[in-house]
Design a protein around this motif. Structure first.
Motif, PDB file in Angstrom:
ATOM      1  N   VAL A 174      -3.707 -31.395   0.560  1.00 42.40           N
ATOM      2  CA  VAL A 174      -4.851 -32.053   1.184  1.00 42.40           C
ATOM      3  C   VAL A 174      -5.509 -31.059   2.144  1.00 42.40           C
ATOM      4  CG1 VAL A 174      -5.608 -33.916   2.717  1.00 42.40           C
ATOM      5  CG2 VAL A 174      -3.846 -34.355   1.006  1.00 42.40           C
ATOM      6  N   ASN A 175      -6.787 -30.792   1.926  1.00 40.78           N
ATOM      7  CA  ASN A 175      -7.529 -29.934   2.852  1.00 40.78           C
ATOM      8  C   ASN A 175      -7.737 -30.678   4.164  1.00 40.78           C
ATOM      9  OD1 ASN A 175      -7.923 -27.947   0.820  1.00 40.78           O
ATOM     10  ND2 ASN A 175      -9.723 -29.028   0.048  1.00 40.78           N
ATOM     11  N   LEU A 216      -9.743 -24.278  -2.639  1.00 40.64           N
ATOM     12  CA  LEU A 216     -10.038 -25.556  -1.979  1.00 40.64           C
ATOM     13  C   LEU A 216     -10.358 -26.664  -2.966  1.00 40.64           C
ATOM     14  CD1 LEU A 216     -12.226 -24.561   1.133  1.00 40.64           C
ATOM     15  CD2 LEU A 216      -9.777 -25.052   1.038  1.00 40.64           C
ATOM     16  N   SER A 217     -10.997 -26.296  -4.067  1.00 39.31           N
ATOM     17  CA  SER A 217     -11.413 -27.305  -5.045  1.00 39.31           C
ATOM     18  C   SER A 217     -10.244 -27.922  -5.804  1.00 39.31           C
ATOM     19  CB  SER A 217     -12.389 -26.681  -6.053  1.00 39.31           C
ATOM     20  OG  SER A 217     -11.768 -25.606  -6.741  1.00 39.31           O
ATOM     21  N   GLU A 218      -9.050 -27.343  -5.681  1.00 39.60           N
ATOM     22  CA  GLU A 218      -7.883 -27.872  -6.391  1.00 39.60           C
ATOM     23  C   GLU A 218      -7.138 -28.927  -5.574  1.00 39.60           C
ATOM     24  OE1 GLU A 218      -5.469 -24.546  -7.451  1.00 39.60           O
ATOM     25  OE2 GLU A 218      -6.927 -23.743  -8.892  1.00 39.60           O
ATOM     26  N   ALA A 219      -7.595 -29.195  -4.357  1.00 42.94           N
ATOM     27  CA  ALA A 219      -6.909 -30.150  -3.499  1.00 42.94           C
ATOM     28  C   ALA A 219      -7.065 -31.575  -4.019  1.00 42.94           C
ATOM     29  CB  ALA A 219      -7.460 -30.063  -2.077  1.00 42.94           C
ATOM     30  N   ALA A 220      -6.076 -32.395  -3.701  1.00 43.10           N
ATOM     31  CA  ALA A 220      -6.138 -33.804  -4.091  1.00 43.10           C
ATOM     32  C   ALA A 220      -7.180 -34.554  -3.273  1.00 43.10           C
ATOM     33  CB  ALA A 220      -4.766 -34.450  -3.912  1.00 43.10           C
ATOM     34  N   ALA A 221      -7.387 -34.127  -2.038  1.00 47.23           N
ATOM     35  CA  ALA A 221      -8.348 -34.781  -1.155  1.00 47.23           C
ATOM     36  C   ALA A 221      -8.719 -33.831  -0.030  1.00 47.23           C
ATOM     37  CB  ALA A 221      -7.757 -36.071  -0.583  1.00 47.23           C
ATOM     38  N   THR A 222      -9.777 -34.174   0.687  1.00 44.67           N
ATOM     39  CA  THR A 222     -10.210 -33.414   1.857  1.00 44.67           C
ATOM     40  C   THR A 222     -10.460 -34.384   3.001  1.00 44.67           C
ATOM     41  OG1 THR A 222     -11.248 -31.677   0.511  1.00 44.67           O
ATOM     42  CG2 THR A 222     -11.955 -31.864   2.797  1.00 44.67           C
ATOM     43  N   VAL A 223      -9.850 -34.105   4.154  1.00 44.56           N
ATOM     44  CA  VAL A 223     -10.065 -34.932   5.336  1.00 44.56           C
ATOM     45  C   VAL A 223     -10.476 -34.027   6.490  1.00 44.56           C
ATOM     46  CG1 VAL A 223      -8.380 -36.658   4.597  1.00 44.56           C
ATOM     47  CG2 VAL A 223      -7.639 -34.773   6.068  1.00 44.56           C
ATOM     48  N   VAL A 266     -15.250 -20.277  -2.734  1.00 43.09           N
ATOM     49  CA  VAL A 266     -14.534 -21.294  -3.514  1.00 43.09           C
ATOM     50  C   VAL A 266     -14.755 -21.097  -5.010  1.00 43.09           C
ATOM     51  CG1 VAL A 266     -14.295 -23.768  -3.987  1.00 43.09           C
ATOM     52  CG2 VAL A 266     -14.648 -22.971  -1.639  1.00 43.09           C
ATOM     53  N   LYS A 267     -13.656 -21.198  -5.760  1.00 47.28           N
ATOM     54  CA  LYS A 267     -13.711 -21.066  -7.218  1.00 47.28           C
ATOM     55  C   LYS A 267     -13.490 -22.428  -7.881  1.00 47.28           C
ATOM     56  CE  LYS A 267     -12.090 -16.267  -7.267  1.00 47.28           C
ATOM     57  NZ  LYS A 267     -11.072 -15.308  -7.766  1.00 47.28           N
ATOM     58  N   PRO A 268     -13.925 -22.574  -9.144  1.00 46.05           N
ATOM     59  CA  PRO A 268     -13.686 -23.841  -9.846  1.00 46.05           C
ATOM     60  C   PRO A 268     -12.194 -24.112  -9.961  1.00 46.05           C
ATOM     61  CG  PRO A 268     -15.322 -22.519 -11.000  1.00 46.05           C
ATOM     62  CD  PRO A 268     -14.720 -21.629  -9.942  1.00 46.05           C
ATOM     63  N   PRO A 269     -11.788 -25.378  -9.941  1.00 46.36           N
ATOM     64  CA  PRO A 269     -10.349 -25.696  -9.995  1.00 46.36           C
ATOM     65  C   PRO A 269      -9.754 -25.404 -11.367  1.00 46.36           C
ATOM     66  CG  PRO A 269     -11.663 -27.689 -10.137  1.00 46.36           C
ATOM     67  CD  PRO A 269     -12.632 -26.586  -9.858  1.00 46.36           C
ATOM     68  N   LYS A 270      -8.537 -24.868 -11.348  1.00 42.47           N
ATOM     69  CA  LYS A 270      -7.778 -24.681 -12.580  1.00 42.47           C
ATOM     70  C   LYS A 270      -6.794 -25.829 -12.792  1.00 42.47           C
ATOM     71  CE  LYS A 270      -8.027 -19.611 -12.462  1.00 42.47           C
ATOM     72  NZ  LYS A 270      -7.240 -18.344 -12.424  1.00 42.47           N
ATOM     73  N   ARG A 271      -6.381 -26.442 -11.698  1.00 44.34           N
ATOM     74  CA  ARG A 271      -5.467 -27.574 -11.760  1.00 44.34           C
ATOM     75  C   ARG A 271      -5.560 -28.325 -10.452  1.00 44.34           C
ATOM     76  NH1 ARG A 271      -0.573 -26.386  -8.976  1.00 44.34           N
ATOM     77  NH2 ARG A 271      -0.553 -24.261  -8.146  1.00 44.34           N
ATOM     78  N   LYS A 272      -5.097 -29.563 -10.450  1.00 48.88           N
ATOM     79  CA  LYS A 272      -5.036 -30.328  -9.217  1.00 48.88           C
ATOM     80  C   LYS A 272      -3.644 -30.218  -8.616  1.00 48.88           C
ATOM     81  CE  LYS A 272      -9.157 -31.914  -8.577  1.00 48.88           C
ATOM     82  NZ  LYS A 272      -9.912 -31.566  -7.351  1.00 48.88           N
ATOM     83  N   THR A 273      -3.586 -30.234  -7.293  1.00 51.61           N
ATOM     84  CA  THR A 273      -2.323 -30.060  -6.588  1.00 51.61           C
ATOM     85  C   THR A 273      -2.078 -31.247  -5.659  1.00 51.61           C
ATOM     86  OG1 THR A 273      -3.336 -28.918  -4.703  1.00 51.61           O
ATOM     87  CG2 THR A 273      -2.730 -27.578  -6.612  1.00 51.61           C
TER      88      THR A 273
END
Length: 267
Positions: free
Chosen positions: A207-208, A246-253, A197-204
């Motif tokens: 949803v994971n 993965l870190s760019e996701a709006a949420a994780t469920v 996983v890399k640091p987020p560049k933007r949010k999308t």
């Protein structure tokens, strides 16, 4: 729920959560007998005919589309790959995807390796896997044998990452570490969080969705569409490039709390 991503070795569930897989006693005494769950767990000194941390880790990671699993262990520790193979084919069928096989190899450690060390064999196996399958990442899973003799998988993985130009990620999942087999899921997700996983560049608007086979994908897609969101299956049936984001996701469920709590909290 403390999660330390600055270390290679994942903390097992007995230590991190106070988890227990056994209680022996009366229902009326559960509250006093299992404060923190540690006492009940400690009574069991032997377990057989159950799952293993190593099996859970390598089985889950083997579902990633373009990654190879190399298990540094005797060949018996790869017996679970039979189930992983069928799980992948079932998941592909449920999602309407083309069929594909799992890519998992073993160093087949023997008596000589346990005496003189097996890192040369591990290096050769990883290089063979990269030449044959051209993966985007290699996960090296440890085992009871490789851990007991002190094989430095972490240093070798770092060297191979530099030499091969892809992520070679150690997975600390030797079975004797825990009586909670689900700690293997944590080991797999810890490897993904620290090595992929890399640091987020933007949010999308993604949803994971942490899952096993992806059979619920149509229903999850329909539910998320109401909110203008789209699902991304984790970790199986997608690519290393997708896992990097993965870190760019709006949420994780998660479809299962036992499976996905580590990754969700880690993100």
């Amino acid at each position: 729920m403390a999660i330390n991503l600055s270390v290679v070795e994942v903390q097992v569930r007995e230590e991190r959560l106070g988890s227990s897989s056994l209680y022996h006693g009366c229902a009326a005494d559960i509250g006093s007998e299992t404060g923190g769950c540690g006492q009940g767990q400690g009574r069991r000194c032997f377990s057989q005919n159950s799952g293993c941390m190593n099996g859970c880790a390598q089985g889950y990671l083997s579902q990633i589309d373009d990654a190879v699993i190399v298990t540094h262990a005797p060949i018996g520790c790869s017996a679970d790959n039979v189930g992983s193979y069928h799980a992948r084919r079932w998941g592909n069928f449920m999602q309407g995807r083309p069929q594909s096989d799992t890519m998992a190899l073993s160093t087949d450690m023997n008596e000589s390796d346990t005496i003189f060390g097996g890192l040369d064999k591990l290096r050769d196996t990883v290089c063979y896997a990269v030449g044959k399958y051209n993966p985007k990442a290699v996960f090296i899973t440890s085992s009871c044998v490789s851990a007991i003799i002190g094989e430095d998988i972490v240093s070798l993985a770092a060297e191979l990452s530099q030499e091969l130009g892809i992520a070679v990620v150690p997975v600390s999942c030797e079975g004797f570490k825990t009586k909670i087999w689900a700690s293997g899921f944590d080991a797999a997700f810890h490897a993904i969080l620290t090595g992929i996983v890399k640091p987020p560049k933007r949010k999308t608007n993604i949803v994971n969705v942490i899952q096993f086979f992806g059979s619920s994908l149509p229903y999850v897609s329909e539910a998320l569409a109401v909110f203008g969101m789209k699902p991304r299956l984790v970790a199986g049936f997608n690519s290393i490039a997708e896992l990097e984001r993965l870190s760019e996701a709006a949420a994780t469920v998660s479809i299962c709390g036992t499976l996905g709590s580590y990754l969700g909290n880690g993100l």
